[in-house]
Each structure stands twice: as structure tokens, then as C-alpha cells.
Motif scaffolding. Structure first.
Motif, mmCIF file in Angstrom:
data_model
loop_
_atom_site.group_PDB
_atom_site.id
_atom_site.type_symbol
_atom_site.label_atom_id
_atom_site.label_comp_id
_atom_site.label_asym_id
_atom_site.label_seq_id
_atom_site.Cartn_x
_atom_site.Cartn_y
_atom_site.Cartn_z
ATOM 1 N N LEU A 67 0.829 -1.202 0.000
ATOM 2 C CA LEU A 67 0.000 0.000 0.000
ATOM 3 C C LEU A 67 0.865 1.254 0.000
ATOM 4 N N LYS A 68 1.917 1.247 0.805
ATOM 5 C CA LYS A 68 2.829 2.399 0.862
ATOM 6 C C LYS A 68 3.500 2.618 -0.497
ATOM 7 N N MET A 122 -6.952 -3.682 6.344
ATOM 8 C CA MET A 122 -6.509 -3.416 4.978
ATOM 9 C C MET A 122 -7.633 -2.819 4.128
ATOM 10 N N VAL A 123 -8.834 -3.302 4.296
ATOM 11 C CA VAL A 123 -9.972 -2.717 3.570
ATOM 12 C C VAL A 123 -10.113 -1.250 3.953
ATOM 13 N N ARG A 124 -10.023 -0.946 5.246
ATOM 14 C CA ARG A 124 -10.155 0.436 5.724
ATOM 15 C C ARG A 124 -9.065 1.317 5.125
ATOM 16 N N LYS A 125 -7.847 0.834 5.080
ATOM 17 C CA LYS A 125 -6.749 1.639 4.541
ATOM 18 C C LYS A 125 -6.933 1.915 3.044
ATOM 19 N N TRP A 126 -7.367 0.908 2.286
ATOM 20 C CA TRP A 126 -7.619 1.127 0.854
ATOM 21 C C TRP A 126 -8.824 2.050 0.654
ATOM 22 N N LEU A 127 -9.846 1.916 1.489
ATOM 23 C CA LEU A 127 -11.007 2.818 1.402
ATOM 24 C C LEU A 127 -10.604 4.251 1.735
ATOM 25 N N PHE A 143 -13.706 16.619 -10.057
ATOM 26 C CA PHE A 143 -14.908 15.818 -9.828
ATOM 27 C C PHE A 143 -16.007 16.733 -9.323
ATOM 28 N N ARG A 144 -17.227 16.370 -9.594
ATOM 29 C CA ARG A 144 -18.345 17.157 -9.077
ATOM 30 C C ARG A 144 -18.437 17.004 -7.566
ATOM 31 N N SER A 145 -19.033 17.982 -6.943
ATOM 32 C CA SER A 145 -19.203 17.945 -5.498
ATOM 33 C C SER A 145 -20.106 16.773 -5.154
ATOM 34 N N THR A 146 -19.631 15.946 -4.234
ATOM 35 C CA THR A 146 -20.357 14.731 -3.904
ATOM 36 C C THR A 146 -20.038 14.313 -2.477
ATOM 37 N N ASN A 147 -20.751 13.356 -1.991
ATOM 38 C CA ASN A 147 -20.468 12.767 -0.696
ATOM 39 C C ASN A 147 -19.369 11.718 -0.915
ATOM 40 N N ALA A 148 -18.126 12.091 -0.631
ATOM 41 C CA ALA A 148 -16.984 11.225 -0.914
ATOM 42 C C ALA A 148 -17.094 9.885 -0.190
ATOM 43 N N ALA A 149 -17.569 9.886 1.035
ATOM 44 C CA ALA A 149 -17.677 8.632 1.788
ATOM 45 C C ALA A 149 -18.668 7.680 1.112
ATOM 46 N N ARG A 150 -19.774 8.233 0.648
ATOM 47 C CA ARG A 150 -20.790 7.397 -0.007
ATOM 48 C C ARG A 150 -20.280 6.849 -1.336
ATOM 49 N N VAL A 151 -19.675 7.697 -2.142
ATOM 50 C CA VAL A 151 -19.147 7.257 -3.433
ATOM 51 C C VAL A 151 -18.025 6.235 -3.207
ATOM 52 N N THR A 152 -17.238 6.430 -2.179
ATOM 53 C CA THR A 152 -16.184 5.466 -1.845
ATOM 54 C C THR A 152 -16.787 4.103 -1.542
ATOM 55 N N LEU A 155 -18.184 2.630 -4.897
ATOM 56 C CA LEU A 155 -17.109 2.206 -5.781
ATOM 57 C C LEU A 155 -16.372 0.997 -5.200
ATOM 58 N N SER A 156 -16.170 0.999 -3.907
ATOM 59 C CA SER A 156 -15.519 -0.133 -3.250
ATOM 60 C C SER A 156 -16.350 -1.403 -3.421
ATOM 61 N N ALA A 157 -17.657 -1.296 -3.275
ATOM 62 C CA ALA A 157 -18.527 -2.467 -3.456
ATOM 63 C C ALA A 157 -18.392 -3.014 -4.873
#
Length: 192
Positions: A67-68, A122-127, A143-152, A155-157
Motif C-alpha cells: 500500500l505504501k 486493509m480494507v479500511r486503509k484502501w477505502l 470531480f463534481r461535489s459529492t459525498n466522498a464517503a458514499r461514493v467510496t 465504488l468499493s462495493a
């Protein structure tokens, strides 16, 4: 003396990592590791209280290093290229060493809390990295203004769903479809 102790501990971890990459975590035995490193079994348990602790430390070391290294590779890229590179890395053309290690970890995590904790870390770090990329793109006006946590999460799913498919049925066609679907999602949700 302390240097020798740390050097031997590192040698054991390095040996475990090499064998895990070559064979998979669940297929490596203590005997194989001792023969590979050239030490007695008592040395392993002198430095690690049990096999699971050794496995988790070795996996943690290699996965955090990966990851690093990935983060360092993309640091100078603009957000949209960082995102594209992350997606490509997450869904590689071939099942490489790290991909197989993650697969082994996921298998073990399904039945063991300690491995599950590492998988969650590891999932948390990649998210977190994915969320940082999306937030940076939003802040830069790319990018358009969005809820980054939700889009993350969304996209992660998608990434994890396609990764699961590719583990079970690796093929260029499935990967290409996945890449197209993800690119379409990014266009719909993030592009201005």
C-alpha cells in the motif's frame, strides 16, 4: 546482540513472506519455514508466540508495504489518474503474488477473528486512500461535489464484487467488462 535478534526475527518474517507468496499462507508449514530460513523450530517460537501471530505479522508487513509503495507511485498524479490507477491495480490483468495473498487472507478471515481484523484493517486503509482521491478531485474541481464517503463505499462495493468474480473466473473479458462498468460509474457520479 539486539541487532542479531532483530536480524533473525526479520529473516523469519522475510522467509515466511517468500513462502506465503510462493505457496499461499495455508499451504506453508513450520517445517518448511525452518528449512527455508535454516533455523530450528524453537527459534520461530522464541520470536513469535504462535504460528498465527507470525502469519499475521508477515501479512501485515507485506500488505502495508504494498500500500505504501502504491501510494508513493501515485502521489504526483492528478486525482482522475490516481483513481484510474487504483482501479487498474485493484483489478489486475493477472493474479499476481499480492492478489493471491489477499485471496488467502480473505479465506482465513472467514473463519478466524484475528485474520478478519487484518482484512478489515486493509480494507479500511484502501477505502481511506480511495476517499482521499475522490475528495482531492472534488476540491480541485475535477470531480463534481459529492459525498466522498458514499461514493467510496459504492465504488468499493463494485471493485470488491468484480475482484471476487475475477478470483473465481479470471478472464480478460470479465475484467474488461468490469473496467467498463466502473468507468461508466465514475463518469455518471464524479465527472463534471
Amino acid at each position: 546482540m539486539k541487532e542479531n535478534r532483530e536480524a533473525l526475527r526479520a529473516k523469519i518474517l522475510d522467509g515466511a513472506i517468500s513462502l506465503f507468496i510462493e505457496k499461499g499462507i495455508e499451504k506453508v508449514t513450520t517445517r518448511e519455514l525452518t528449512e527455508y530460513v535454516g533455523i530450528s523450530r524453537s527459534h520461530i517460537y522464541h520470536y513469535f508466540p504462535d504460528w498465527q501471530t507470525l502469519c499475521i505479522e508477515a501479512l501485515t508487513e507485506v500488505m502495508l508495504a504494498e500500500l505504501k509503495e502504491f501510494t508513493a507511485e501515485i502521489v504526483a498524479l492528478p486525482p482522475q489518474e490516481k483513481l484510474h490507477t487504483l482501479v487498474n491495480s485493484y483489478l489486475p490483468d493477472t493474479q499476481g503474488d499480492i492478489w493471491r495473498l489477499y485471496g488467502s487472507l480473505w479465506q482465513l478471515a472467514a473463519h478466524n477473528e484475528a485474520y478478519a481484523a487484518l482484512a478489515q484493517l486493509m480494507v479500511r486503509k484502501w477505502l481511506d486512500l480511495l476517499a482521499e482521491i475522490i475528495s482531492a478531485g472534488t476540491e480541485a474541481g475535477i470531480f463534481r461535489s459529492t459525498n466522498a464517503a458514499r461514493v467510496t463505499r459504492q465504488l468499493s462495493a463494485m471493485l470488491n464484487g468484480y475482484a471476487d468474480q475475477l478470483i473465481v473466473m479470471p478472464s480478460a473479458e470479465v475484467r474488461q467488462e468490469a473496467m467498463e462498468d466502473i468507468c461508466d460509474f465514475v463518469e455518471l457520479v464524479l465527472k463534471k
